[in-house]
Structures are given as C-alpha cells and as structure tokens.
Design an enzyme around this catalytic site. Structure first.
Site, PDB file in Angstrom:
ATOM      1  N   SER A   1       0.812  -1.296   0.111  1.00 55.13           N
ATOM      2  CA  SER A   1      -0.006  -0.074   0.099  1.00 55.13           C
ATOM      3  C   SER A   1       0.911   1.241   0.108  1.00 55.13           C
ATOM      4  CB  SER A   1      -0.854  -0.026   1.348  1.00 55.13           C
ATOM      5  OG  SER A   1      -0.075  -0.033   2.336  1.00 55.13           O
TER       6      SER A   1
ATOM      7  N   HIS B   1       0.104 -11.317  -4.772  1.00 51.43           N
ATOM      8  CA  HIS B   1       0.171 -10.259  -5.591  1.00 51.43           C
ATOM      9  C   HIS B   1       0.247  -8.756  -5.044  1.00 51.43           C
ATOM     10  CE1 HIS B   1      -3.839  -8.882  -4.714  1.00 51.43           C
ATOM     11  NE2 HIS B   1      -4.113  -8.168  -5.650  1.00 51.43           N
ATOM     12  N   GLY B   2       0.104  -8.868  -3.571  1.00 48.96           N
ATOM     13  CA  GLY B   2       0.086  -7.386  -2.990  1.00 48.96           C
ATOM     14  C   GLY B   2      -0.098  -7.703  -1.687  1.00 48.96           C
TER      15      GLY B   2
END
Lengths: 483, 137
Positions: A382, A406-407
C-alpha cells in the site's frame, strides 16, 4: 460461515479445508497464511469463495489462497485454480474484471540521493504525463485499425511506434503479447471504452510510484535483475482499463445462459463458466487475450511516458535519466500451462485472480538473463509502506502451479477507510513521511489508506517461508501518483 | 424521485455495494441507476441530453445487473452522469427507459469497473421493493 475449526494445518503457514467440508467440493481448498493473516481471511467471504471455486468442473488438485487473499466476486482475490484441459471450465469471474491487471518495474540509473532535490518536480511532471483518475483520457486516440493492432499485438505495437525497446518486450511476461487474440471477439462497446485509454492509469488501487531500493535480501538475484540498494525504481500498477472491464462484463452476461446450456450448476452466479473445449470458451479466451494485450500495451505506453518525464527532469541537469525494464507481470489472468499434478504432466488452464505467476529457475518462459534465478515477481504494497521484488521458485512449480501472492491484500472496506481518515489528512501524513503524493481525488486517496491493507511484510514473509517465492529486495515509496 | 428512492452504501472488503428501496420495480430500477451515480461520488449538473435505453435479460436479477451496466457504459462513453430516469416499461425480463444525462457538477471520485452478480438481491418486501448490488471498483 467457515471457522478455524473447519481448517486443518498441513504445514507451517499452510491450511486445508478438506474435500468433505461441503458435498459439492471436487478438490480441497488450501490457504497459505500465518495465524494472523488467516484470522483476516476468516473475517469475510474469502474462504467460502475459495470453497465455491473447488466445485467447478474439471478443477484439479486443490484451489489455492495466497496470504493476501480477500473477498472478491465469485472467486476470491488472491485465489488460484487450475482446470484440466479439455473438459474443465474457464470462468471469466475467476480471472477478474481488470483482465491482465499487473505491475511493471523500471530500474533507474539514478540513486535516491541524486533524485531527492527534484522529486517534487518529478511528481508534477509524472502527474501531467500519465493521466490518472476517471474521465482523463490519454494522448493517443486509437482508430479502429490501430485498436485492432493493439489488441492483436500488445506491447509489440508499442515497439513499432517507438514506445518500447526489444529489451522491454523480452522482459515482459509472454513477451508482452498473448498469441491467439482475436479482435472480432471484442464487442463494440468494449472497443469504445478503449479508444482514448491507452497510456492511462485509471483509478481505484492503480498507481505509479517512484521507490527507493532500501534493502537487498538476495544479492545474487538482485544483481541479475539489475537492482542495488539506494537505487531509484519505478512501479506501474494498472490493467486493461474499460476494455477489460467490458469484456468481462460481456462474457459474464453471456455465460449466464452458457452454464444452462451445458448443465453446469454453480454456488455463485459470478462463477459462470464454459467448458474449455466449447466454442463459447474459445470466444472468451480470444477476447481475454485482446484485453491482456491492451494491458501490456497500456503499461508499456506508460513506461514510455515515465521515461520522457525522467529525461525532462534529470537529463537537462546532466543526471542519468535512463530506465531499464526489470520485468512486467500479470496478476489477473487465465493461462494454458503444463504442470505436474499427482505425478503426471497435465495441460491446465490456471486461473490467477490477484495472484502472480512465479515460475522457477530454468523455466523456458523466463528471459535468458533471469533463467538461472527464477521469474521476477513484483508485489506492490500500500502507498506509504513498502513493495517487494521476489523471485519464482521450483517449489512454487511443484505446489502452487507456479503462483504466488500479488500485493498486501485489502483488510478494511473502502467505506470504513473513508470513515477513519480524510484524503487531505492522509496526503499530509504521507508528506510528513517524505512521500510526494499527487492524487486526482482526495476521497479516492482516503479509500486507499495504508491501514486499509494487510501488512505486505507479513504477506511476503509467508510466501518466502512457504517457498512460493524468494524475497529479493524491499522497496519504499518516495513519490506516488494516484487516480 | 424524493422519498420514493432510498439507498445506502454497503461495505465490501475491496469494493462497495448499494441497498436500494422503492415502491415498485420500475421505481426501484430508476432509483438503482441514481444510486450508481452516488456510489461513484458524482453529482449531476444541468441535464443536457436524453437517451432511450432498452435492456433485456434472462431473469429479473440479471436485468438489474444488465440495466446498471448499461447505465455505467452510457456514463463512461459520454463523460456524463445520470440526472434522472423515467422507466416507461418494465417486466422481469425487459426494461425501457428515458435516461437524462448531465455533465457532472462534481465528477466521479473513482471508476466503477462493473456491476456484478455478487450477493445480488432483488425482492418484494411488505413495504416495497428492495435491491442490493455490488460493484467492482
């Protein structure tokens, strides 16, 4: 509701919902997560969606959740499922509305110290050059013939228009072009939505970041990827824009009848699908490849705009302005791949929705200069926290169809995030952290507040421990452009 | 539409939804279209254009999704937002409506990718009609 009691631990950071949990499951559902991340996953419908995916015809081995899993539509974000060819199914909803949403990493010659005095100017220049947010079209207006070429050629179209180099294409998943894309499978309204969107970021969680490499975890692989501590890098996160959204919308609508035609019963209408051998599946795959190609061309065009911006800000001051492409990965895709399942080589359609391909060393799909080290995996965090570069592993090939996270994965709803912070307040907070922010919408910025996400450090630590990818380098943001 | 159209935002981990209430199915569909504008954070300016819209689907729930996706496409392709909706005909499998479009007085804060079938609800309740839908943003 699924609780911890329904899960059995298989190994450290690996849990399973056995096939008997629900009568319609064809395979178990497996979750890679620490205790803390598992608790987050249990808070929404993520695992129920993972179980639903385990009921799809032709699903093999197990459905998989990555540690950044959160509730999606039909299929969870952070989910992976492989369907056997030719009789398994393909589900547009299990690939996602933003087809070939992905991440590109460019490595600068510059170090952060050299760039520091000019970051504010760079932020303004990038914000002007790279349209973001709603209603901001790009500088390129595609006529019908151009659009057909972009849909068929992907990033190769950019090479012919001086927006790419051969090196860029060689260092993009699939060489920046999915074969077999057929523009005739794309509806007129999907085409309409694409015409002025090449070279645009869009809104939501899409962004462009200038980061600094703050820590190299694996010096040998980092050197092979051309990364060093203190270096400036650029992360571009976006996808196929309105074109991809419309293609998914069109086929989710059409497949509502297709499932009836083939007698497929589903626990969730958003999981509508077609047998891979059916003409309806062929039509979707050819359209999906067009969207994937548009996304590759979009990130490539944005890379060209970023390079122009770096030249504008740094070259005229006698500073090195070059940006070498490290890699470009897709994290919303369906791919026909061969994997070893239960000791046998099988052709499968791997659905990765919010999950990244992570092929291990030696894989022929990896560019030659990276082949001994594994495929680069780009994991944006983030804004305000960190992002990571990982490398694919042989273990991932064996246990996760060559897939990883992926994140950071969302944890808090947009509604809740907006309730906790105002966009302007967040912008000031990030500025105090030394992060230059340019955002089209303050409310949109608030929705993407770092506290709305899980800890990306924890997510990558899990995939590293589980052997689904190896941590190569940690990046921290200096500048963020958001829609 | 005044008190005939009531909507509220529904939370979703990554995206967002709407609960919409209206006295009749036709009013509900009109209200849902307006709620989509609110969901995007936009406010319409003075209406500048009217479009006739016809949508068909296999059932009433699908019709709601198809209708809202039609409205979404209309807004994205024109750069306008919905100012008003007059539903001229409604059946569980078809809707005809006149949609007034306006340039946004306040532009959308974020893009809506699509209206989905996720936890989709369309129901008649003692006090009127209710719909719940979620969008991918």
């Amino acid at each position: 509701m699924i609780t911890k009691h329904d899960l059995r631990p298989l190994a450290a950071d690996l849990w399973e919902i056995p096939v008997g949990f629900r009568r319609d499951m064809r395979v178990p559902a497996r979750i890679y997560a620490s205790e803390e991340l598992l608790d987050h996953a249990l808070e929404d419908l993520s695992l129920q969606q993972l179980v639903n995916a385990a009921t799809l015809p032709g699903v093999v081995a197990y459905t998989l959740a990555m540690p950044d899993i959160h509730q999606g539509y039909g299929f969870p974000v952070g989910g992976v499922a492989a369907m056997a060819l030719p009789d398994g199914v393909i589900s547009p909803g299990a690939i996602g509305y933003d087809i070939n949403c992905g991440v590109r990493l460019l490595a600068a010659e510059l170090d952060a110290e050299q760039a520091a005095p000019y970051l504010d100017e760079l932020a303004d220049t990038l914000d002007r050059a790279c349209p973001s947010g709603t209603g901001r079209g790009g500088r390129i207006r595609l006529n019908d013939a151009d659009l057909d070429e972009v849909l068929a050629e992907g990033a190769r179209w950019c090479l012919r228009h001086d927006l790419a180099t051969e090196h860029d294409l060689a260092h993009t998943e699939e060489g920046g072009c999915m074969a077999g894309a057929n523009p005739a499978r794309v509806s007129p309204r999907a085409r309409d939505r694409a015409r002025d969107q090449l070279g645009t970021l869009g809104a939501g969680n899409h962004f462009l970041e200038v980061d600094q490499v703050v820590q190299v975890h694996d010096p040998a692989i980092a050197a092979a990827y051309g990364l060093r501590e203190g270096q400036i890098v650029v992360l571009i996160h976006c996808g196929s824009r309105g074109l991809g959204h419309q293609i998914c919308t069109d086929y989710v609508r059409d497949f509502q009848q297709v499932v009836q035609r083939y007698g497929i019963s589903l626990p969730d209408r958003e999981l509508v699908c077609a047998p891979l051998s059916a003409p309806e599946a062929r039509a979707y795959i050819e359209a999906m490849h067009c969207a994937a190609n548009f996304a590759f061309a979009n990130r490539q065009t944005l890379a060209a705009l970023v390079r122009q911006s770096f030249t504008h800000v740094f070259a005229r001051r006698g500073l090195p302005a070059g940006l070498r492409q490290v890699y470009d990965v897709a994290h919303n895709m369906g791919k026909m791949e061969e994997h070893r399942i239960d000791g046998k080589r099988m052709q499968v359609c791997v659905h990765r929705k919010g999950a990244t391909r992570a092929f291990g060393p030696g894989s022929p799909e990896i560019p030659a200069d990276y082949r001994p080290y594994g495929q680069p995996v780009l994991v944006p965090g983030s804004m305000g926290t960190a992002s990571y570069v990982l490398a694919g592993t042989e273990h991932a090939m064996a246990v996760s169809f060559g897939s990883t996270c992926h994140g950071a994965g969302r944890m808090l709803s947009r509604t809740a995030a907006k309730r906790q912070i105002h966009g302007e307040q967040l912008r000031k907070q990030l500025t105090r952290q030394g992060i230059h922010v340019r955002a089209g919408s303050m409310a949109g910025l608030a929705e993407e507040a770092p506290f709305a996400y899980k800890s990306v450090d924890e997510v990558v630590a899990v995939v590293d421990r589980a052997g689904l990818a190896r941590i190569v380098a940690r990046l921290e943001p200096l500048l963020v452009v958001k829609g | 539409m005044g008190t005939e159209c009531v909507y509220e935002e529904l939370a979703h981990t990554a995206d967002v939804g709407m609960r919409v209430r209206a006295p009749t199915p036709a009013a509900l569909f009109a209200c849902a279209a307006r709620s989509l504008v609110a969901l995007a954070g936009a406010t319409p300016g003075e209406p500048s254009e009217r479009r006739q819209v016809y949508v068909e689907a296999v059932d009433a729930e699908s019709l709601l999704v198809e209708w809202l996706n039609e409205v979404l496409y209309l807004c994205e392709s024109t750069g306008a937002v919905v100012a008003d909706v007059l539903v001229t005909a409604w059946t569980p499998t078809g809707i005809a409506a006149e949609v007034s479009l306006a340039p946004p007085a306040i532009p959308p804060r974020g893009a809506i990718k699509a209206v989905t079938y996720h936890r989709l609800r369309l129901a008649e309740e003692p006090e009127g009609w209710l719909a719940e839908y979620y969008v991918d943003v």
